[in-house]
Design a protein around this motif. Structure first.
Motif, PDB file in Angstrom:
ATOM      1  N   TYR A  55      -3.822   5.642 -14.018  1.00 53.26           N
ATOM      2  CA  TYR A  55      -4.567   6.497 -14.828  1.00 53.26           C
ATOM      3  C   TYR A  55      -6.057   6.222 -14.696  1.00 53.26           C
ATOM      4  O   TYR A  55      -6.920   7.064 -14.653  1.00 53.26           O
ATOM      5  N   SER A  56      -6.357   5.126 -14.048  1.00 55.71           N
ATOM      6  CA  SER A  56      -7.840   4.799 -13.739  1.00 55.71           C
ATOM      7  C   SER A  56      -8.398   5.695 -12.667  1.00 55.71           C
ATOM      8  O   SER A  56      -9.691   5.873 -12.348  1.00 55.71           O
ATOM      9  N   LEU A  57      -7.506   6.175 -11.842  1.00 56.79           N
ATOM     10  CA  LEU A  57      -7.724   6.857 -10.514  1.00 56.79           C
ATOM     11  C   LEU A  57      -7.927   8.469 -10.716  1.00 56.79           C
ATOM     12  O   LEU A  57      -8.479   8.977 -10.293  1.00 56.79           O
TER      13      LEU A  57
ATOM     14  N   LEU B  71       2.662  14.308 -11.447  1.00 61.96           N
ATOM     15  CA  LEU B  71       2.679  15.361 -12.231  1.00 61.96           C
ATOM     16  C   LEU B  71       2.116  15.004 -13.471  1.00 61.96           C
ATOM     17  O   LEU B  71       2.369  14.182 -14.061  1.00 61.96           O
ATOM     18  N   GLY B  72       1.031  16.097 -13.976  1.00 60.35           N
ATOM     19  CA  GLY B  72       0.485  15.744 -15.413  1.00 60.35           C
ATOM     20  C   GLY B  72      -0.756  16.326 -15.302  1.00 60.35           C
ATOM     21  O   GLY B  72      -1.586  16.307 -14.127  1.00 60.35           O
ATOM     22  N   SER B  73      -1.314  16.674 -16.561  1.00 60.55           N
ATOM     23  CA  SER B  73      -2.719  17.253 -16.632  1.00 60.55           C
ATOM     24  C   SER B  73      -3.816  16.157 -16.894  1.00 60.55           C
ATOM     25  O   SER B  73      -3.232  14.950 -17.676  1.00 60.55           O
ATOM     26  N   VAL B  74      -4.892  16.322 -16.668  1.00 63.30           N
ATOM     27  CA  VAL B  74      -5.935  15.179 -16.923  1.00 63.30           C
ATOM     28  C   VAL B  74      -6.148  15.187 -18.493  1.00 63.30           C
ATOM     29  O   VAL B  74      -6.318  16.119 -19.074  1.00 63.30           O
ATOM     30  N   SER B  75      -6.452  13.996 -18.681  1.00 65.06           N
ATOM     31  CA  SER B  75      -6.593  13.645 -20.344  1.00 65.06           C
ATOM     32  C   SER B  75      -8.107  13.954 -20.820  1.00 65.06           C
ATOM     33  O   SER B  75      -9.094  13.917 -19.777  1.00 65.06           O
TER      34      SER B  75
ATOM     35  N   GLY C  90      -3.303  18.062  -5.162  1.00 61.02           N
ATOM     36  CA  GLY C  90      -4.184  18.340  -3.847  1.00 61.02           C
ATOM     37  C   GLY C  90      -4.695  17.149  -3.386  1.00 61.02           C
ATOM     38  O   GLY C  90      -5.364  17.233  -2.262  1.00 61.02           O
ATOM     39  N   LYS C  91      -4.954  16.157  -4.010  1.00 56.92           N
ATOM     40  CA  LYS C  91      -5.541  14.730  -3.504  1.00 56.92           C
ATOM     41  C   LYS C  91      -4.455  13.806  -3.502  1.00 56.92           C
ATOM     42  O   LYS C  91      -3.447  13.804  -3.984  1.00 56.92           O
ATOM     43  N   SER C  92      -4.951  12.879  -2.300  1.00 58.87           N
ATOM     44  CA  SER C  92      -4.118  11.499  -1.911  1.00 58.87           C
ATOM     45  C   SER C  92      -4.783  10.651  -2.376  1.00 58.87           C
ATOM     46  O   SER C  92      -6.254  10.476  -2.035  1.00 58.87           O
TER      47      SER C  92
ATOM     48  N   PRO D 257       0.753  -1.211   0.060  1.00 62.99           N
ATOM     49  CA  PRO D 257      -0.043  -0.138   0.032  1.00 62.99           C
ATOM     50  C   PRO D 257       0.936   1.301  -0.169  1.00 62.99           C
ATOM     51  O   PRO D 257       1.807   1.404   1.027  1.00 62.99           O
ATOM     52  N   VAL D 258       0.839   2.107  -1.260  1.00 59.23           N
ATOM     53  CA  VAL D 258       1.548   3.330  -1.310  1.00 59.23           C
ATOM     54  C   VAL D 258       0.559   4.527  -1.176  1.00 59.23           C
ATOM     55  O   VAL D 258      -0.604   4.275  -1.523  1.00 59.23           O
ATOM     56  N   VAL D 259       0.793   5.630  -1.060  1.00 56.78           N
ATOM     57  CA  VAL D 259       0.221   7.032  -1.377  1.00 56.78           C
ATOM     58  C   VAL D 259       0.558   7.659  -2.546  1.00 56.78           C
ATOM     59  O   VAL D 259       1.847   7.793  -2.585  1.00 56.78           O
ATOM     60  N   VAL D 260      -0.238   8.252  -3.355  1.00 52.69           N
ATOM     61  CA  VAL D 260       0.148   8.892  -4.409  1.00 52.69           C
ATOM     62  C   VAL D 260      -0.595  10.295  -4.430  1.00 52.69           C
ATOM     63  O   VAL D 260      -1.985  10.191  -4.353  1.00 52.69           O
ATOM     64  N   LYS D 261       0.120  11.521  -4.547  1.00 53.81           N
ATOM     65  CA  LYS D 261      -0.506  12.720  -4.210  1.00 53.81           C
ATOM     66  C   LYS D 261      -0.663  13.608  -5.808  1.00 53.81           C
ATOM     67  O   LYS D 261       0.461  13.309  -6.645  1.00 53.81           O
ATOM     68  N   HIS D 262      -1.896  14.035  -6.116  1.00 54.86           N
ATOM     69  CA  HIS D 262      -1.761  14.544  -7.329  1.00 54.86           C
ATOM     70  C   HIS D 262      -2.823  15.597  -7.405  1.00 54.86           C
ATOM     71  O   HIS D 262      -3.914  15.390  -6.685  1.00 54.86           O
TER      72      HIS D 262
END
Length: 471
Positions: free
Chosen positions: A32-34, A71-75, A11-13, A4-9
């Protein structure tokens, strides 16, 4: 074992379970699915360092709670149609309200064969439930489980990259490229069969679903035509799908199914001490709860060195009665139940007409109540069902099926064209979902009736029937 890891993007975790043996690209597909950020747009950082796609996650020595920054913009993906809520509709329209469409699967480069196969299998609730509870060690099955979970929970298209990679790793033929270096179009029936074989090799519920709920049994008799006195060979064999053979005389599904049950073969005869002609006759001795039917449309052409397609139109029914394909013993058990099922259907249709007439003549919407006649017929059906069939809930005790889903192919050969899946929204419904990769639209039964073939347009390749919902 996942970590289990945490990904921040933005402002959301996100709490994510990661397979430490996977690649970074696989991890990005999972993200991508998240986040709806396509893998090619993602920059993944760990402790301030950008993680490259060819990095092995195991080299990061992940521990629970490890943090990543994405980091990256939403598709930009077209949003699915918004649901129409029943409470917002006039009373006369509430019963026919259209629910929001389920998510589709993104085409990753000629992967419609793979997308349509998954959508077809997803129409079996028992299979989906068995996958959701899977906790074994097969990465192939685990990625399929996770893909199905995403399809159940998401409201947007799913990118099935993880499972596609797992399929290609397990079966390298799906890695083939065409002469231009692009992914080659594959045969959906082959992908379907390989996936099912892999699931059946597992222990527990998955094996039971594939080998019992989805598979039936054939009783076979092999007779030597050249020596009638030779002892016939009688045996039993399991089948996952029934083939529909197509000839110039095949017009209806049942014709093709009957043709597949008799075969002439040449083999060595011990009694004659030479090759002889035999007739192999098959009859169904056990019907599964769900019946897959495969149209044998593809064949190998030597002149073109490629698979070609039989374009002949073969009509298939919305309701299929397979009693005459069964052994005499099974037919004796099915026939009385089958007659009662026809009576039950007629009574239900009559009650529906009366209810509709009462609704039109009333200012209030009457609550539907099952008539005493229907209740009595249901009781008779249960009483007429053979005891051994009652004890086998994974079988079909009536011989009658209702069409649940259709996998289609458009084009002239298995190496080209396009695959789609059409799935009934619920048993008995006239409304269907059309899964054209990530584009999901609603169609009615009239569209399904156009899938019988007769040209290069959409033609049925695999049908999924389920035991009639009336019982």
């Amino acid at each position: 074992m996942s970590v289990p890891v945490v990904v921040k993007h933005s402002g959301k975790s996100y709490n994510v379970d990661v397979d430490p043996t996977a690649s970074v690209l696989d991890f990005k597909a999972q993200l991508y699915s998240l986040t709806n950020v396509a893998p090619e747009r993602q920059k993944l950082l760990s402790k301030g360092t950008i993680i490259k796609d060819d990095t092995d996650l195991s080299s990061l020595k992940l521990s629970p709670g490890h943090q990543f920054l994405l980091l990256g913009s939403v598709s930009q993906i077209k949003e699915p149609p918004k649901p129409k809520f029943v409470e917002d509709l006039p009373p006369d329209q509430a019963a026919d309200a259209v629910a929001s469409s389920p998510p589709g699967l993104v085409n990753l480069g000629n992967t419609c064969y793979f997308n349509s196969s998954l959508q077809l299998m997803k129409q079996v609730p028992e299979l989906q439930q068995a996958l959701e509870s899977y906790s074994g060690s097969s990465r192939f099955v685990a990625t399929m489980r996770d893909t199905f979970k995403q399809l159940s929970k998401s409201s947007k298209p799913i990118m099935p990259l993880l499972f596609l990679r797992a399929l290609q790793n397990a079966f390298p033929q799906f890695l083939e490229l065409d002469q231009n270096g692009r992914p080659r179009q594959q045969d959906a029936e082959e992908a379907f069969s390989q996936i099912m074989n892999e699931l059946s090799s597992q222990q527990g519920d998955l094996n039971k679903i594939v080998t019992s709920t989805l598979s039936g049994t054939l009783s076979t008799t092999l007779v030597c035509d050249d020596n009638p006195e030779e002892e016939p060979v009688i045996s039993q064999e399991q089948f996952l799908k029934m083939p529909c053979h197509i000839t110039i005389n095949t017009n209806f599904l049942l014709d093709g199914l009957k043709a597949s049950l008799t075969e002439s073969i040449t083999k060595y005869s011990q009694t004659l001490q030479r090759d002889a002609t035999y007739t192999l006759t098959k009859r169904v001795s056990r019907l599964p709860k769900y019946l897959f039917v495969y149209f044998v449309r593809f064949y190998w052409r030597r002149d073109t060195q490629r698979k070609s397609k039989i374009l002949r139109k073969v009509t298939f029914p919305m309701e299929l009665d397979v009693t005459e394909l069964c052994t005499d013993e099974l037919q004796e058990k099915l026939t009385p139940v089958r007659a009662l099922m026809h009576d039950l259907r007629r009574q239900i249709e009559q009650d529906e007409r009366l209810a509709k007439r009462a609704k039109n003549n009333s200012s209030t919407d009457p609550t539907p109540v099952e008539s005493d006649a229907v209740k009595e017929l249901r009781k008779k059906v249960e009483e007429a069902t053979a005891e051994d069939l009652q004890k086998d809930p994974d079988s079909n005790p009536t011989g009658m099926y209702e069409l649940s889903a259709v996998l289609t192919h458009q084009g002239s050969s298995a190496d080209s064209g396009h695959y789609q899946c059409f799935a009934r929204q619920k048993p008995g419904s006239e409304k269907w979902w059309r899964f054209n990769d990530d584009k999901v639209t609603e169609v009615d039964s009239g569209r399904i009736e156009t899938l019988s073939g007769g040209g290069e347009s959409d033609s049925a390749l695999i049908l999924l029937y389920q035991s009639s919902h009336l019982y």
